[in-house]
Design a protein around this motif. Structure first.
Motif: not given
Length: 413
Positions: A56-62, A85-87, A106-112
């Motif tokens: 999740y942290f990495i997704g927020i970073s990107a 919508v992605v969230y 899916v946690r990575f995608i949730q972060a994006i």
């Protein structure tokens, strides 16, 4: 374009932007109490579930680097809608995930998806409110972020016990849907699309390189990122430490987490008072040194078995209190040299913070399985490294730019 907002409209906008700001922190904090239950369902360990927080942290970073140019190119609301919508879909995916690998993805995608709300809320404060009100509005939004660690784990603990860990992600899905509806019906478009903004990798990368070459940015952004990484490590490993090792209940863990957040929030607010007498560059050194000393004592005491649960809580409180003073000053000093490309500087600073934090929390999650030493070691190392970066980086800053009262930048020779 700046709008004149007063009265009820002002309140409604603050409420919506606050909900947008809260989406990310709630997604991070609310499921922490459910680590053990998720691990049992997925036939893995609580420490391994920490990888979902790291992703999740990495997704927020990107995501922060992704949404900045999109919000400038297409206006605020269209990218915001897509992200929300992605969230929502990813939150539903978390409920349906049955393996650790799927849950991490899916946690990575949730972060994006959540990044759209985070970045857009910052941009829209600048769009919608007079400049003189910006500091007050950001302070209100930061209270939302600060309250999340006090509310989310406690609520998550109770709903996990009552209805299972999936109920946490049902609540997050509903929260995302509520934010989307509020943005559609009550949030104005605050920025007209600008086709001149390039989305080609070359110009975007060159803009970020221009920022990172500034010695003051590089010094304070990296200093703040490594200092803040200690918080990420604590958040990632704390469920394992308190629930699995110290054997507290999920509800009690939520209250411990809330109490420890008082150290960070309280020192953050106290920092505002200290700034009336001292500059940010005068505060950050002692604050980082205090955090590093707390980390070193924590490491030594844990190694020799001095600390039980009470000692651990006290040392975490002291560590987080030092961070509460250090981080806001590091952030202010990082972006002080920039006017034209302040947005790129802010996005890159956030990406460094989340990326380094995600990396540190990943190592902590992989190692913190049956004792607190990995968490404590990494937290102490992050604090000490931030001091080293500050000491070395300051020698390269020839004309530091500082923010004085009123937000004016001045060069100190």
């Amino acid at each position: 374009m700046e709008a004149n907002v007063t009265g009820r409209q002002y309140f409604v906008l603050i409420l919506i932007l606050g909900l947008m700001t809260a989406l990310g922190p709630f997604s991070i904090d609310m499921y922490l109490s459910g680590y053990q239950a998720i691990a049992a369902d997925m036939h893995t360990t609580s420490a391994s579930i920490g990888l979902s927080l790291a992703s999740y942290f990495i997704g927020i970073s990107a995501g922060q680097l992704l949404y900045g140019p999109l919000l400038d190119r297409f206006g605020r609301k269209k990218p915001l809608y897509i992200g929300l919508v992605v969230y929502i879909l990813a939150s539903l995916g978390c409920i349906a995930a049955h393996t650790l690998g799927a849950f991490v993805v899916v946690r990575f995608i949730q972060a994006i998806g959540s990044c759209a709300a985070t970045v857009a809320s910052v941009a829209m404060v600048r769009d919608l409110f007079p400049i003189k009100d910006s500091a007050k509005v950001f302070a209100l939004l930061m209270l939302v972020v600060g309250a999340s660690p006090m509310i989310a784990p406690t609520v998550g603990g109770y709903v996990t016990v009552a209805w299972g860990w999936q109920s946490v992600f049902i609540i997050l899905t509903l929260l995302g849907a509520m934010v989307l509806a509020a943005c559609i019906f009550f949030l104005p478009e605050s920025h007209q699309p600008d086709p001149s903004i390039s989305l080609k990798p070359g110009p975007i990368i060159n803009g970020f390189l221009e920022v990172i070459r500034e010695p003051q940015f590089a010094t304070y952004a990296l200093t703040g990122a490594w200092a803040f990484a200690g918080l990420f490590v604590y958040v990632s490993a704390s469920p394992v430490i308190f629930i699995d090792i110290f054997h507290v209940s999920k509800e009690t863990f939520g209250w411990i987490f809330a109490g420890l957040s008082v150290g960070f929030i309280g020192s953050n607010q106290l920092n505002s008072l200290v700034l009336r007498k001292y500059r940010s560059d005068q505060i950050i050194g002692p604050a980082l040194l205090g955090q590093a000393i707390a980390g070193a004592i924590f490491f030594i005491g844990t190694y020799y078995g001095w600390f039980g649960i009470t000692g651990t809580i006290i040392m975490l409180f002291l560590y987080l209190s030092g961070l509460g003073f250090a981080y806001p000053n590091a952030a202010a000093l990082s972006i002080a040299p920039f006017k034209r490309n302040a947005g790129s500087a802010a996005a890159l600073m956030g990406a460094l913070q989340m990326g380094i934090g995600g990396l540190a929390s990943t190592f902590s999650s992989l190692l913190s399985k049956d004792n607190p030493m990995p968490m404590v070691t990494i937290m102490a190392g992050c604090a000490i490294l931030s001091c080293v970066i500050l000491a070395g980086g300051r020698t390269r800053i020839t004309n530091p730019v500082l923010l004085q009262d009123g937000g004016d930048a001045v060069v100190v020779h």
